[in-house]
Write an enzyme that holds these catalytic residues in place. Structure first.
Site, PDB file in Angstrom:
ATOM      1  N   GLY A 171     -24.016 -28.420  82.991  1.00  0.00           N
ATOM      2  CA  GLY A 171     -23.697 -27.594  81.825  1.00  0.00           C
ATOM      3  C   GLY A 171     -22.964 -26.341  82.255  1.00  0.00           C
ATOM      4  O   GLY A 171     -22.319 -26.296  83.309  1.00  0.00           O
ATOM      5  N   GLY A 172     -23.117 -25.291  81.442  1.00  0.00           N
ATOM      6  CA  GLY A 172     -22.425 -24.030  81.733  1.00  0.00           C
ATOM      7  C   GLY A 172     -22.815 -23.446  83.078  1.00  0.00           C
ATOM      8  O   GLY A 172     -22.085 -22.637  83.656  1.00  0.00           O
ATOM      9  N   GLY A 406      13.155 -24.757  97.953  1.00  0.00           N
ATOM     10  CA  GLY A 406      12.132 -23.863  97.416  1.00  0.00           C
ATOM     11  C   GLY A 406      10.909 -23.818  98.305  1.00  0.00           C
ATOM     12  O   GLY A 406      10.213 -22.798  98.393  1.00  0.00           O
TER      13      GLY A 406
HETATM   14  C1  HXC Z   1     -36.780 -25.756  80.971  1.00  0.00           C
HETATM   15  C2  HXC Z   1     -36.679 -27.519  82.424  1.00  0.00           C
HETATM   16  C3  HXC Z   1     -35.273 -27.543  82.323  1.00  0.00           C
HETATM   17  C4  HXC Z   1     -34.642 -26.584  81.492  1.00  0.00           C
HETATM   18  C5  HXC Z   1     -35.876 -29.106  83.668  1.00  0.00           C
HETATM   19  N1  HXC Z   1     -37.000 -28.511  83.256  1.00  0.00           N
HETATM   20  N2  HXC Z   1     -34.806 -28.545  83.110  1.00  0.00           N
HETATM   21  N3  HXC Z   1     -37.415 -26.640  81.754  1.00  0.00           N
HETATM   22  N4  HXC Z   1     -35.440 -25.719  80.851  1.00  0.00           N
HETATM   23  N5  HXC Z   1     -33.345 -26.533  81.369  1.00  0.00           N
HETATM   24  C6  HXC Z   1     -38.356 -28.824  83.637  1.00  0.00           C
HETATM   25  C7  HXC Z   1     -38.791 -30.189  83.133  1.00  0.00           C
HETATM   26  O1  HXC Z   1     -39.252 -30.089  81.828  1.00  0.00           O
HETATM   27  C8  HXC Z   1     -39.874 -30.538  84.114  1.00  0.00           C
HETATM   28  O2  HXC Z   1     -41.034 -29.844  83.773  1.00  0.00           O
HETATM   29  C9  HXC Z   1     -39.386 -29.916  85.414  1.00  0.00           C
HETATM   30  O3  HXC Z   1     -38.414 -28.959  85.034  1.00  0.00           O
HETATM   31  C10 HXC Z   1     -38.751 -30.932  86.315  1.00  0.00           C
HETATM   32  O4  HXC Z   1     -37.801 -31.658  85.563  1.00  0.00           O
HETATM   33  P1  HXC Z   1     -37.704 -33.246  85.625  1.00  0.00           P
HETATM   34  O5  HXC Z   1     -36.927 -33.686  84.455  1.00  0.00           O
HETATM   35  O6  HXC Z   1     -39.069 -33.840  85.788  1.00  0.00           O
HETATM   36  O7  HXC Z   1     -36.913 -33.471  86.972  1.00  0.00           O
HETATM   37  P2  HXC Z   1     -35.834 -34.575  87.306  1.00  0.00           P
HETATM   38  O8  HXC Z   1     -36.321 -35.921  86.873  1.00  0.00           O
HETATM   39  O9  HXC Z   1     -35.503 -34.404  88.728  1.00  0.00           O
HETATM   40  O10 HXC Z   1     -34.567 -34.226  86.412  1.00  0.00           O
HETATM   41  C11 HXC Z   1     -33.850 -33.007  86.664  1.00  0.00           C
HETATM   42  C12 HXC Z   1     -32.861 -32.750  85.527  1.00  0.00           C
HETATM   43  C13 HXC Z   1     -33.528 -32.837  84.160  1.00  0.00           C
HETATM   44  C14 HXC Z   1     -31.705 -33.777  85.644  1.00  0.00           C
HETATM   45  C15 HXC Z   1     -32.238 -31.371  85.781  1.00  0.00           C
HETATM   46  O11 HXC Z   1     -34.705 -32.039  84.196  1.00  0.00           O
HETATM   47  C16 HXC Z   1     -32.663 -32.370  83.057  1.00  0.00           C
HETATM   48  O12 HXC Z   1     -31.789 -33.153  82.602  1.00  0.00           O
HETATM   49  N6  HXC Z   1     -32.912 -31.160  82.600  1.00  0.00           N
HETATM   50  C17 HXC Z   1     -32.181 -30.587  81.498  1.00  0.00           C
HETATM   51  C18 HXC Z   1     -30.778 -30.272  81.902  1.00  0.00           C
HETATM   52  C19 HXC Z   1     -30.028 -29.571  80.801  1.00  0.00           C
HETATM   53  O13 HXC Z   1     -29.539 -30.231  79.889  1.00  0.00           O
HETATM   54  N7  HXC Z   1     -30.055 -28.258  80.873  1.00  0.00           N
HETATM   55  C20 HXC Z   1     -29.357 -27.454  79.981  1.00  0.00           C
HETATM   56  C21 HXC Z   1     -27.902 -27.519  80.422  1.00  0.00           C
HETATM   57  S1  HXC Z   1     -26.913 -26.501  79.453  1.00  0.00           S
HETATM   58  P3  HXC Z   1     -42.504 -30.511  83.844  1.00  0.00           P
HETATM   59  O14 HXC Z   1     -43.449 -29.408  83.553  1.00  0.00           O
HETATM   60  O15 HXC Z   1     -42.520 -31.616  82.865  1.00  0.00           O
HETATM   61  O16 HXC Z   1     -42.604 -31.024  85.255  1.00  0.00           O
HETATM   62  C22 HXC Z   1     -26.980 -25.125  80.277  1.00  0.00           C
HETATM   63  C23 HXC Z   1     -26.213 -24.060  79.590  1.00  0.00           C
HETATM   64  C24 HXC Z   1     -25.896 -22.976  80.530  1.00  0.00           C
HETATM   65  O17 HXC Z   1     -27.509 -24.976  81.275  1.00  0.00           O
HETATM   66  C25 HXC Z   1     -24.995 -22.119  79.762  1.00  0.00           C
HETATM   67  C26 HXC Z   1     -24.399 -21.107  80.594  1.00  0.00           C
HETATM   68  C27 HXC Z   1     -23.214 -20.576  79.889  1.00  0.00           C
END
Ligand code: HXC
Length: 518
Positions: A171-172, A406
């Site tokens: 993401g971002g 160039g």
């Molecule tokens: C809160 C999060 C989190 C998040 C993961 N966790 N991402 N908690 N906010 N963004 C937590 C999970 O709930 C989990 O908690 C623990 O972290 C481990 O995650 P898992 O999913 O069990 O790990 P894994 O299987 O290795 O997968 C990793 C992952 C996946 C691929 C990163 O967690 C995921 O897809 N997360 C979301 C990614 C995402 O879409 N983020 C937002 C992107 S947009 P528990 O307690 O259950 O163990 C963004 C915008 C930024 O970032 C903007 C800036 C301008």
């Protein structure tokens, strides 16, 4: 409370801060082939040098029951340490705490060390392993990211910023590393993409994998987002430690001097055998670089992206230089869109950090063709012109063989304020290669000749052109080339000019900023 109790309470809290992440999560992290945030810091820094700050920071979120889940330090470990005795600031995202996701508090910790790095003129290294914005915090988390981006940009060119990607970065969140100077990705465990495979499938109906979308291989060969694909985490930290040997801690420090016993006046006669005099024959310019630099040690960057141009650091007589060289082994060393952008960014880095630029030229021109024109060779080539023209650091250029059109101008020619331009006797400086020039100049004449006469006439015309234009002496007569040198003396001459150029003073007209082509 007695002092003993106060200290007891402190020790309990400290224990929680240092070992808050439970064993199960640490094991899960290890089972994915990843180290923990603190293990990473220990590998990166000189032993025992890490001084942590913000150990007791917690997030301030009250949504989704988060108020009951506060962990000291939140999801990032930050502080300062040393690399080869020099101060660096570091942050390391802790995936075992809320998936390393960035809360407002975590972002503030990251901003704090970036600010300290800027204030004290030290590099900052970020180790990224995170699920991105802390979903439970909504806009607060986005605000935190915005403040990190702001610092990445505002401090760009003042302190080196290095990102290590050792897990997801999606993401971002990808934009912070993308704004830094160097990005190292660890193979198999690192990914960078704006939208992951699930979104790609939902929106585009295309099945793909994380690695295909944005693994280390893709970002070091196709996108230029990453500088280096590390084989293991250990390799990543070792690479960063080595990189820092070549770059100053800030933009005011001046170029690094690396001790070497290699005689700067050493002759490099073996280059005679490395570079064929026939301008159409390929050779490996990296061997020429190794022949000239101290201890034959060239620290190449972006080896697998646009191999037709080579960039990297080395020292000559101990003085660190940034080297840009055409690589005749690939596309005859022609400059295409990717090569232009790769070299332009490197030249700008060197200029920002006062690192002298050494350019080695053997270039037939810009890459022709529809694909290149449509990919933006005009704009990308212009970026390289822009970078060389605005660079005020010491600039030395050596023309080894071809320097046509160039591409002659753009590759650190005298006309772009290069301080010293040298050429080997084998250099050919002309608007274009002899064959192409003769075809244009004598098109009408050849058309009027009998078929059997054309080959002979062309040969004579090519020879005449070569004698008149395709040599270094015409340029040397006008002062566009400061000297024609024996190739075996190249190292010696570079060093002699480099030595006094270190005190060069030059600056651009006062302005808000230039407008680099897109
Ligand atoms: C809160 C999060 C989190 C998040 C993961 N966790 N991402 N908690 N906010 N963004 C937590 C999970 O709930 C989990 O908690 C623990 O972290 C481990 O995650 P898992 O999913 O069990 O790990 P894994 O299987 O290795 O997968 C990793 C992952 C996946 C691929 C990163 O967690 C995921 O897809 N997360 C979301 C990614 C995402 O879409 N983020 C937002 C992107 S947009 P528990 O307690 O259950 O163990 C963004 C915008 C930024 O970032 C903007 C800036 C301008």
């Amino acid at each position: 409370m007695s002092i003993a109790n106060v200290i007891n309470d402190y020790n309990k809290r400290l224990e929680q801060a240092l070992y808050s992440n439970d064993n199960e999560r640490i094991q899960k992290q290890h089972s994915k082939g990843k180290l923990t945030a603190r293990e990473r810091i220990n590998l990166l820094l000189d032993e025992g040098s890490f001084v942590e700050i913000d150990r007791f920071v917690v997030h301030r979120c009250h949504n989704f029951g988060m108020e009951k889940k506060k962990i000291y330090g939140d999801a990032v470990v930050v502080g300062k340490g040393k690399i080869n005795g020099r101060t660096v600031f570091v942050f390391s995202q802790d995936f075992t705490v809320f998936g390393g996701s960035v809360s407002k508090a975590a972002a503030e910790k990251i901003c704090k060390v970036i600010d300290l790095a800027y204030k004290t003129g030290a590099p900052v290294v970020g180790i990224n392993d995170s699920g991105g914005a802390r979903i439970q915090e909504g806009v607060d988390s986005l605000a935190g990211y915005g403040e990190i981006f702001l610092r990445n940009v505002r401090y760009s060119g003042t302190i080196p910023q290095i990102s290590i990607i050792a897990g997801p970065c999606a993401g971002g969140a990808v934009y912070s590393p993308a704004l830094t100077d160097f990005v190292v990705m660890v193979k198999d465990i690192a990914n960078m993409f704006v939208t992951g495979p699930d979104v790609v499938k939902a929106v585009m109906g295309v099945e793909t994998t994380k690695d295909e979308l944005g693994g280390a291989e893709i970002h070091t060969t196709k996108t230029q987002v990453a500088t280096y694909a590390a084989v293991t985490e250990e390799d990543a930290y070792a690479w960063v430690r080595e990189l820092l040997n070549f770059i100053p801690s800030n933009n005011a420090e001046g170029p690094r001097i690396i001790e070497s016993r290699d005689d700067p006046n050493r002759e490099v006669s073996h280059v005679y055998n490395l570079v064929p005099s026939d301008p159409l024959k390929a050779y490996d310019v990296k061997k020429v670089i190794e022949a000239m630099v101290d201890d034959a040690y060239f620290f190449e960057l972006q080896e697998n992206f646009a191999p037709n141009i080579v960039i990297g650091f080395a020292s000559i007589g101990g003085i660190v230089v940034g080297i840009v060289a055409n690589q005749p082994l690939h596309f005859a060393g022609a400059i295409d869109c990717k090569a232009a952008v790769k070299a332009a960014r490197f030249v700008r880095f060197c200029n920002a950090f006062q690192i002298p630029i050494l350019t080695l030229v053997d270039v037939p021109g810009f890459m022709p063709g529809i694909e290149q024109e449509h990919s933006g060779i005009i704009a990308h080539g212009a970026k390289l012109l822009f970078a060389y023209s605005e660079a005020t650091v010491p600039k030395i250029t050596v023309i080894l063989r071809k320097a046509y059109g160039g591409a002659y101008i753009v590759m650190g020619s005298k006309h772009l304020a290069t301080d010293i331009n040298l050429a080997w006797p084998t250099a050919e400086i002309a608007v274009m290669g002899p064959e192409g020039a003769v075809n244009i100049l004598y098109k009408r004449k050849f058309a009027n000749l009998k078929k059997e006469e054309v080959a002979l006439a062309r040969k004579a015309a090519v020879e005449e052109y070569r004698q008149n234009f395709a040599n270094p002496y015409v340029a040397a007569q006008t002062g566009y080339i400061d000297d024609v040198i024996d190739p075996k003396d190249t190292r010696k001459f570079i060093y002699k000019h480099l030595e006094y150029l270190l005190t060069k003073r030059d600056s651009l007209p006062p302005k808000k900023n230039g407008n680099i082509p897109l």
